[in-house]
Design a protein around this motif. Structure first.
Motif, PDB file in Angstrom:
ATOM      1  N   THR A 120      -4.881  21.184 -38.927  1.00  0.00           N
ATOM      2  CA  THR A 120      -5.035  19.763 -38.638  1.00  0.00           C
ATOM      3  C   THR A 120      -4.634  19.531 -37.193  1.00  0.00           C
ATOM      4  O   THR A 120      -3.483  19.764 -36.827  1.00  0.00           O
ATOM      5  N   LEU A 121      -5.570  19.112 -36.380  1.00  0.00           N
ATOM      6  CA  LEU A 121      -5.330  18.894 -34.952  1.00  0.00           C
ATOM      7  C   LEU A 121      -5.572  17.429 -34.608  1.00  0.00           C
ATOM      8  O   LEU A 121      -6.527  16.818 -35.102  1.00  0.00           O
ATOM      9  N   VAL A 122      -4.705  16.888 -33.777  1.00  0.00           N
ATOM     10  CA  VAL A 122      -4.838  15.490 -33.380  1.00  0.00           C
ATOM     11  C   VAL A 122      -5.332  15.437 -31.935  1.00  0.00           C
ATOM     12  O   VAL A 122      -4.753  16.072 -31.049  1.00  0.00           O
ATOM     13  N   ALA A 123      -6.403  14.684 -31.734  1.00  0.00           N
ATOM     14  CA  ALA A 123      -7.004  14.553 -30.402  1.00  0.00           C
ATOM     15  C   ALA A 123      -7.081  13.079 -30.020  1.00  0.00           C
ATOM     16  O   ALA A 123      -7.014  12.187 -30.865  1.00  0.00           O
ATOM     17  N   ASP A 124      -7.211  12.851 -28.737  1.00  0.00           N
ATOM     18  CA  ASP A 124      -7.412  11.517 -28.193  1.00  0.00           C
ATOM     19  C   ASP A 124      -8.896  11.413 -27.857  1.00  0.00           C
ATOM     20  O   ASP A 124      -9.398  12.146 -27.007  1.00  0.00           O
ATOM     21  N   ALA A 143      -4.291  15.495 -28.137  1.00  0.00           N
ATOM     22  CA  ALA A 143      -3.299  14.421 -28.021  1.00  0.00           C
ATOM     23  C   ALA A 143      -1.955  14.988 -27.594  1.00  0.00           C
ATOM     24  O   ALA A 143      -1.648  16.159 -27.836  1.00  0.00           O
ATOM     25  N   ASP A 144      -1.145  14.140 -26.992  1.00  0.00           N
ATOM     26  CA  ASP A 144       0.221  14.509 -26.665  1.00  0.00           C
ATOM     27  C   ASP A 144       0.928  14.867 -27.975  1.00  0.00           C
ATOM     28  O   ASP A 144       0.895  14.064 -28.923  1.00  0.00           O
ATOM     29  N   PRO A 145       1.567  16.049 -28.065  1.00  0.00           N
ATOM     30  CA  PRO A 145       2.211  16.458 -29.321  1.00  0.00           C
ATOM     31  C   PRO A 145       3.253  15.469 -29.842  1.00  0.00           C
ATOM     32  O   PRO A 145       3.322  15.219 -31.050  1.00  0.00           O
ATOM     33  N   THR A 146       4.025  14.870 -28.960  1.00  0.00           N
ATOM     34  CA  THR A 146       5.046  13.908 -29.391  1.00  0.00           C
ATOM     35  C   THR A 146       4.389  12.681 -30.000  1.00  0.00           C
ATOM     36  O   THR A 146       4.840  12.170 -31.031  1.00  0.00           O
ATOM     37  N   LEU A 147       3.310  12.202 -29.396  1.00  0.00           N
ATOM     38  CA  LEU A 147       2.583  11.052 -29.934  1.00  0.00           C
ATOM     39  C   LEU A 147       1.952  11.406 -31.285  1.00  0.00           C
ATOM     40  O   LEU A 147       1.989  10.598 -32.213  1.00  0.00           O
ATOM     41  N   GLY A 165       3.810  11.152 -38.564  1.00  0.00           N
ATOM     42  CA  GLY A 165       5.033  11.297 -39.342  1.00  0.00           C
ATOM     43  C   GLY A 165       5.347  12.736 -39.689  1.00  0.00           C
ATOM     44  O   GLY A 165       6.267  13.012 -40.454  1.00  0.00           O
ATOM     45  N   TYR A 166       4.596  13.663 -39.120  1.00  0.00           N
ATOM     46  CA  TYR A 166       4.785  15.089 -39.377  1.00  0.00           C
ATOM     47  C   TYR A 166       5.114  15.821 -38.085  1.00  0.00           C
ATOM     48  O   TYR A 166       4.778  15.344 -36.999  1.00  0.00           O
ATOM     49  N   VAL A 167       5.712  17.022 -38.211  1.00  0.00           N
ATOM     50  CA  VAL A 167       5.999  17.840 -37.031  1.00  0.00           C
ATOM     51  C   VAL A 167       4.833  18.779 -36.756  1.00  0.00           C
ATOM     52  O   VAL A 167       4.098  19.166 -37.665  1.00  0.00           O
ATOM     53  N   ARG A 168       4.688  19.139 -35.489  1.00  0.00           N
ATOM     54  CA  ARG A 168       3.634  20.075 -35.076  1.00  0.00           C
ATOM     55  C   ARG A 168       3.766  21.360 -35.880  1.00  0.00           C
ATOM     56  O   ARG A 168       4.853  21.861 -36.111  1.00  0.00           O
ATOM     57  N   GLY A 169       2.639  21.850 -36.364  1.00  0.00           N
ATOM     58  CA  GLY A 169       2.648  23.022 -37.226  1.00  0.00           C
ATOM     59  C   GLY A 169       2.770  22.640 -38.683  1.00  0.00           C
ATOM     60  O   GLY A 169       2.651  23.485 -39.565  1.00  0.00           O
ATOM     61  N   GLY A 170       2.990  21.355 -38.952  1.00  0.00           N
ATOM     62  CA  GLY A 170       3.107  20.866 -40.318  1.00  0.00           C
ATOM     63  C   GLY A 170       2.362  19.557 -40.503  1.00  0.00           C
ATOM     64  O   GLY A 170       2.565  18.857 -41.490  1.00  0.00           O
TER      65      GLY A 170
END
Length: 167
Positions: free
Chosen positions: A59-63, A96-100, A106-111
């Protein structure tokens, strides 16, 4: 997002598994010991579960044009940002910025799970998922995956199916 009840906290449920249970969807939880030194969360999950990397999706988050969008692609490949943007009618996409991403989902990167996110984001599922009876995605924390039918994942997330992965 509602807080987890004591029962949910004690059972180790994540927002993703709680959402699946509430929806009445058939799923299987796979837990494994996460190795922080492994170079790839997704490949580690596939190896630990003995599942083909083509069936384990990250699951990857992009802008995309200023809006956060989730891309769900096989861990064996990568996310095609141009295809992701096109799938949602956008022009430009960047990771996307990992912190954003963490704060928004509501999840951490890798999870990061496509399910049970703090703020429901537009989701695009790689169409290769349709070639499998079940796929695995993060259950909301490192070392925890859920296996479910791709159609159920698409339905619960409101995902668009599109060719967004590249091998």
């Amino acid at each position: 997002m509602a807080k987890k009840s004591k029962k949910q906290q004690q059972s180790g449920g994540t927002p993703a598994t709680v959402a699946l249970t509430a929806a009445g969807v058939d799923f299987t939880v796979h837990a494994y010991d996460h190795d922080p030194s492994h170079p790839s969360y997704g490949e580690e999950a596939a190896e630990a579960m003995g599942v083909s990397p083509d069936r384990v999706f990250k699951t990857l988050v992009a802008d995309v044009d200023g809006a956060l969008v989730v891309g769900v692609v096989p861990v064996a490949g990568s996310l095609d940002l141009k295809a992701l943007a096109a799938a949602v009618g956008g022009k430009r996409a960047a990771m996307a910025d990992p912190t954003l991403a963490e704060r928004t989902t509501g999840y951490v990167r890798g999870g990061i799970s496509p399910l049970g996110q703090r703020k429901r984001l537009t989701t695009v599922l790689d169409d290769s998922a349709e070639g499998h009876e079940t796929i695995c995605v993060s259950a909301g924390r490192r070392g925890l995956e859920v296996e479910l039918a791709p159609g159920d994942l698409a339905k619960l997330t409101g995902a668009v199916l599109a060719p967004i992965g590249r091998g």
